[in-house]
Motif scaffolding. Structure first.
Motif, PDB file in Angstrom:
ATOM      1  N   ILE A  78       1.063  -1.297   0.224  1.00 46.75           N
ATOM      2  CA  ILE A  78      -0.350   0.365   0.065  1.00 46.75           C
ATOM      3  C   ILE A  78       0.624   1.017  -0.293  1.00 46.75           C
ATOM      4  CG2 ILE A  78      -0.266   0.121   2.699  1.00 46.75           C
ATOM      5  CD1 ILE A  78      -2.945   0.599   2.434  1.00 46.75           C
TER       6      ILE A  78
ATOM      7  N   ILE B 222      -8.404   6.949   4.539  1.00 44.62           N
ATOM      8  CA  ILE B 222      -8.979   5.295   6.113  1.00 44.62           C
ATOM      9  C   ILE B 222      -9.187   6.079   6.618  1.00 44.62           C
ATOM     10  CG2 ILE B 222      -8.124   3.746   6.319  1.00 44.62           C
ATOM     11  CD1 ILE B 222      -6.681   2.766   3.847  1.00 44.62           C
TER      12      ILE B 222
ATOM     13  N   ARG C 268      -4.654  -9.179   5.421  1.00 44.35           N
ATOM     14  CA  ARG C 268      -4.568  -7.598   5.464  1.00 44.35           C
ATOM     15  C   ARG C 268      -5.712  -7.950   4.475  1.00 44.35           C
ATOM     16  NH1 ARG C 268      -1.849  -7.830   8.908  1.00 44.35           N
ATOM     17  NH2 ARG C 268       0.452  -6.359   9.250  1.00 44.35           N
TER      18      ARG C 268
ATOM     19  N   THR D 112      -9.664  -2.165   2.649  1.00 41.43           N
ATOM     20  CA  THR D 112      -9.221  -0.603   2.181  1.00 41.43           C
ATOM     21  C   THR D 112     -10.366   0.069   1.594  1.00 41.43           C
ATOM     22  OG1 THR D 112      -7.397  -2.367   3.040  1.00 41.43           O
ATOM     23  CG2 THR D 112      -6.710  -0.379   1.607  1.00 41.43           C
TER      24      THR D 112
ATOM     25  N   LEU E 222      -4.744  -3.477   6.273  1.00 40.40           N
ATOM     26  CA  LEU E 222      -4.379  -2.417   4.668  1.00 40.40           C
ATOM     27  C   LEU E 222      -4.061  -3.370   3.883  1.00 40.40           C
ATOM     28  CD1 LEU E 222      -4.618   0.801   6.274  1.00 40.40           C
ATOM     29  CD2 LEU E 222      -6.837   0.001   6.458  1.00 40.40           C
TER      30      LEU E 222
END
Length: 299
Positions: free
Chosen positions: A188, A196, A270, A275, A214
């Protein structure tokens, strides 16, 4: 600014905190109290010009931390292991902030956490900068801080710096020296964290008490290399280095990085879908590369 709830943002001039401050200011629902050790540096002055209240605090100075949190509705908390590489120090800093959040009655804390790998693996694997944050997560839950933990994946930005492609002996080919084999690695951009955190703070009933992993992309190192090749026009490949060989490389923190990649082999939770729900504009790795390809022109 009057009447708005205040969010205290630690590390406001750093990568994570800076992204959070930017997103909160753009959203304009909360007033922002940006915390930095040096309020005179240019990045701090820019935050003030953008509309943030900028305050001075040092995570090793309990009085200044308490002052930064006083009267706030919520907080974004990040600590920096790599600044001192001291697990115990990071735990102390994190617990101290948690204590003040509890004592001062903050209603929602978003903590930049990670898993307690040592505990999860029964002591078989130790990743200091994960374990310290995991211990703080656990402590915060124990003292009943109303907290959401966000656990970031591998930063895409690392591929511009610490893990940037290395030139091969032929002088034409480059390789990514990351010991993941064919196991996908979540990634990311840290710049996408702010929206977020903003979404989480705006929906406390939905996210308080949760640990949120995430990720914007789940790619093998071969796939990362292929995308980098496509965008830059350079030939970039996966070195296929093993964890054992990686651990013998000579750079500061190599053992810590090796342990982190070994934990990534275990595919920690994740969630790409969540996300994207929290930040619909989160960048895929290809979009990140397209936005940053100039950084590779001098490889």
């Amino acid at each position: 600014m009057a009447g708005k709830k205040t969010i205290t943002v630690f590390g406001a001039t750093g990568a994570q905190g800076g992204s959070v401050v930017k997103a909160l200011l753009q959203d304009n629902l909360f007033s922002v109290r940006a915390v930095t050790r040096d309020v005179t540096k240019p990045t701090a002055r820019k935050l003030k010009e953008a509309g943030a209240e900028v305050v001075c605090a040092d995570l090793d100075d309990e009085t200044s931390v308490k002052h930064a949190l006083k009267g706030a509705y919520g907080a974004f908390v990040v600590t920096n292991f790599w600044e001192h590489m001291d697990k115990d120090k990071e735990i102390k800093q994190g617990k101290q902030i948690a204590d003040h959040c509890k004592q001062l009655g903050l209603q929602h804390v978003v903590y930049s956490g990670l898993e307690n790998v040592h505990k999860l693996t029964g002591g078989q694997l130790e990743v200091l900068h994960f374990d310290s944050k995991g211990i703080v997560e656990e402590y915060s839950r124990q003292i009943k801080v109303p907290m959401t933990s966000v656990r970031l994946a591998f930063y895409f930005e690392n591929l511009l710096t610490l893990c940037k492609p290395q030139k091969c002996q032929d002088g034409k080919t480059y390789q990514l020296v990351i010991p993941m084999g064919d196991i996908p690695m979540d990634g990311i951009s840290v710049t996408d964290l702010g929206p977020i955190v903003c979404s989480i703070l705006k929906n406390p009933c939905e996210y308080t008490g949760k640990d949120i992993g995430l990720s914007a992309d789940k790619l093998t190192i071969k796939q990362y290399a292929e995308i980098m090749s496509e965008v830059t026009g350079k030939t970039i490949v996966d070195s296929k280095i093993t964890p054992e060989a990686y651990a013998k490389l000579n750079f500061p923190g190599v053992q810590e990085m090796t342990s982190m990649f070994l934990f990534y082999h275990m595919r920690p939770d994740r969630n790409v879908e969540l996300t994207r729900k929290l930040n619909p504009d989160v960048q895929t790795f290809k979009k990140f590369m397209e936005a940053n390809k100039e950084a590779f022109k001098d490889l």
